[in-house]
Design an enzyme around this catalytic site. Structure first.
Site, mmCIF file in Angstrom:
data_model
loop_
_atom_site.group_PDB
_atom_site.id
_atom_site.type_symbol
_atom_site.label_atom_id
_atom_site.label_comp_id
_atom_site.label_asym_id
_atom_site.label_seq_id
_atom_site.Cartn_x
_atom_site.Cartn_y
_atom_site.Cartn_z
ATOM 1 N N VAL A 104 0.804 -1.234 0.000
ATOM 2 C CA VAL A 104 0.000 0.000 0.000
ATOM 3 C C VAL A 104 0.835 1.281 0.000
ATOM 4 C CG1 VAL A 104 -2.082 -1.031 0.994
ATOM 5 C CG2 VAL A 104 -0.277 -0.136 2.523
ATOM 6 N N TYR A 161 2.630 6.022 15.050
ATOM 7 C CA TYR A 161 1.293 5.421 14.912
ATOM 8 C C TYR A 161 0.214 6.447 15.243
ATOM 9 C CZ TYR A 161 -2.407 1.854 15.279
ATOM 10 O OH TYR A 161 -3.548 1.107 15.108
HETATM 11 N N1 LIG Z 1 -5.967 -4.748 16.421
HETATM 12 C C1 LIG Z 1 -6.060 -3.590 17.060
HETATM 13 O O1 LIG Z 1 -6.016 -3.534 18.303
HETATM 14 C C2 LIG Z 1 -6.268 -2.325 16.272
HETATM 15 C C3 LIG Z 1 -6.700 -1.184 16.957
HETATM 16 C C4 LIG Z 1 -6.909 -0.005 16.264
HETATM 17 C C5 LIG Z 1 -6.660 0.038 14.907
HETATM 18 N N2 LIG Z 1 -6.233 -1.071 14.272
HETATM 19 C C6 LIG Z 1 -5.977 -0.961 12.842
HETATM 20 O O2 LIG Z 1 -6.696 -1.936 12.134
HETATM 21 C C7 LIG Z 1 -6.034 -2.186 10.896
HETATM 22 C C8 LIG Z 1 -5.946 -3.689 10.670
HETATM 23 O O3 LIG Z 1 -5.100 -4.217 11.654
HETATM 24 P P1 LIG Z 1 -5.339 -5.644 12.343
HETATM 25 O O4 LIG Z 1 -5.555 -5.397 13.770
HETATM 26 O O5 LIG Z 1 -6.322 -6.408 11.566
HETATM 27 O O6 LIG Z 1 -3.861 -6.240 12.197
HETATM 28 P P2 LIG Z 1 -3.262 -7.428 11.299
HETATM 29 O O7 LIG Z 1 -1.813 -7.381 11.538
HETATM 30 O O8 LIG Z 1 -4.019 -8.687 11.598
HETATM 31 O O9 LIG Z 1 -3.614 -7.006 9.803
HETATM 32 C C9 LIG Z 1 -2.899 -5.995 9.128
HETATM 33 C C10 LIG Z 1 -2.763 -6.434 7.688
HETATM 34 O O10 LIG Z 1 -2.111 -5.357 6.975
HETATM 35 C C11 LIG Z 1 -1.189 -5.966 6.080
HETATM 36 N N3 LIG Z 1 -0.123 -5.036 5.702
HETATM 37 C C12 LIG Z 1 0.889 -4.588 6.475
HETATM 38 N N4 LIG Z 1 1.716 -3.802 5.735
HETATM 39 C C13 LIG Z 1 1.197 -3.763 4.485
HETATM 40 C C14 LIG Z 1 1.589 -3.145 3.261
HETATM 41 N N5 LIG Z 1 2.707 -2.384 3.190
HETATM 42 N N6 LIG Z 1 0.816 -3.311 2.163
HETATM 43 C C15 LIG Z 1 -0.301 -4.089 2.236
HETATM 44 N N7 LIG Z 1 -0.717 -4.706 3.347
HETATM 45 C C16 LIG Z 1 0.033 -4.552 4.460
HETATM 46 C C17 LIG Z 1 -0.644 -7.155 6.855
HETATM 47 O O11 LIG Z 1 -0.008 -8.087 5.990
HETATM 48 C C18 LIG Z 1 -1.896 -7.689 7.521
HETATM 49 O O12 LIG Z 1 -2.556 -8.628 6.704
HETATM 50 C C19 LIG Z 1 -4.682 -1.476 10.965
HETATM 51 O O13 LIG Z 1 -4.743 -0.262 10.266
HETATM 52 C C20 LIG Z 1 -4.535 -1.218 12.461
HETATM 53 O O14 LIG Z 1 -3.711 -0.115 12.735
HETATM 54 C C21 LIG Z 1 -6.043 -2.253 14.908
#
Ligand SMILES: NC(=O)c1ccc[n+]([C@@H]2O[C@H](COP(=O)([O-])OP(=O)(O)OC[C@H]3O[C@@H](n4cnc5c(N)ncnc54)[C@H](O)[C@@H]3O)[C@@H](O)[C@H]2O)c1
Length: 245
Positions: free
Chosen positions: A64, A155
């Site tokens: 991305v 972040y």
């Molecule tokens: N889990 C939490 O507690 C939480 C809280 C707030 C926000 N978020 C946000 O939710 C979103 C999803 O996170 P998640 O919790 O499902 O984590 P996750 O690690 O399970 O999923 C993140 C996904 O993003 C992909 N990714 C990472 N770098 C990438 C790149 N350069 N290009 C394409 N894909 C890439 C990873 O391969 C992974 O599949 C993120 O933006 C995260 O910041 C998560």
């Protein structure tokens, strides 16, 4: 008639966690879903599982942070499924350290994947979303785009930027038929938590548990759907009460 019948959605970070749950839900409700990620095996497996369950999905490799990659991913989505109605900018990574020890490399990497990606995605998909006539973008920010925690400067800065990037794009596209909203999860049980002490996160959450990816996916799907047809530039917190205090 299912909620997303005839619609095409592209979900970044769809190989895991919140993105995976979102892709599965939207496909179950009729969308043709493009799962975009850098984890090729896991992303292809999500697409295969969706197809196995009777849905329609494809996997595309997309870093991305790569502008040309975005152009190619949107083009292949349109070529395969005939258009693009929904963009979910979900991919993200975090940092965990205090500001004093955060390197410029960490800062640049986190901002590129978590913030710049959202700009690139909306830029690449904008024309197709406008042509859809019912276009919708959901940007996954965080509760840490609204409140601080004392650490993870990149972040927090990136997620805060996603919040306002959402609002300004929503205003810019308000008369173009494209809605743009953000969601702000609290602590959700996904691999991004890494080796963070989960009991500590649970203790900090008023509801006394971690959220499930499906509990974020359902709000993303609502915002992406016509049910939220008058919602744009809005932010939706789903955090078990964390930011209510
Ligand atoms: N889990 C939490 O507690 C939480 C809280 C707030 C926000 N978020 C946000 O939710 C979103 C999803 O996170 P998640 O919790 O499902 O984590 P996750 O690690 O399970 O999923 C993140 C996904 O993003 C992909 N990714 C990472 N770098 C990438 C790149 N350069 N290009 C394409 N894909 C890439 C990873 O391969 C992974 O599949 C993120 O933006 C995260 O910041 C998560």
């Amino acid at each position: 008639m299912a909620r997303f019948d005839g619609q095409v959605a592209l979900v970044t970070g769809g190989a895991s966690g919140i993105g995976k749950a979102t892709a599965v839900l939207m496909a179950a409700e009729g969308a043709s879903v493009v799962i975009a990620d850098v984890q090729d095996d896991a992303g292809a497996a999500v697409a295969a599982d969706i197809e196995q369950a009777g849905g329609t999905a494809a996997y595309v490799h997309l870093d991305v942070t790569d502008e040309q990659g975005w152009t190619d991913a949107v083009a292949s989505t349109i070529e395969r499924f005939g258009g693009l109605d929904i963009l979910v900018n979900n991919a993200g990574i975090g940092d965990t350290e205090p500001l004093e020890v955060t390197t410029i490399d960490t800062w640049n990497k986190v901002v590129a994947v978590t913030q710049t990606s959202v700009f690139l995605g909306m830029k690449a998909a904008g024309e197709a979303l406008k042509q859809s006539g019912r276009g919708s973008v959901v940007n996954v920010s965080s509760m840490y785009g609204i409140v601080g925690s004392g650490v993870s400067p990149a972040y927090h800065a990136a997620k805060g930027a996603v919040r306002l990037l959402t609002k300004t794009t929503a205003l810019g596209w308000a008369k173009e038929g494209v809605r743009v909203n953000s969601v702000h999860p609290g602590y959700i049980d996904t691999p991004i938590l890494g080796d963070t002490d989960r009991e500590m996160l649970i203790g900090a959450t008023p509801m006394g548990r971690l959220g499930r990816p499906e509990e974020i996916a359902s709000t993303i799907a609502f915002l992406a759907s016509d049910e939220a047809g008058f919602a744009t530039g809005a932010e939706f917190v789903i955090d078990g009460g964390y930011t209510a205090g």
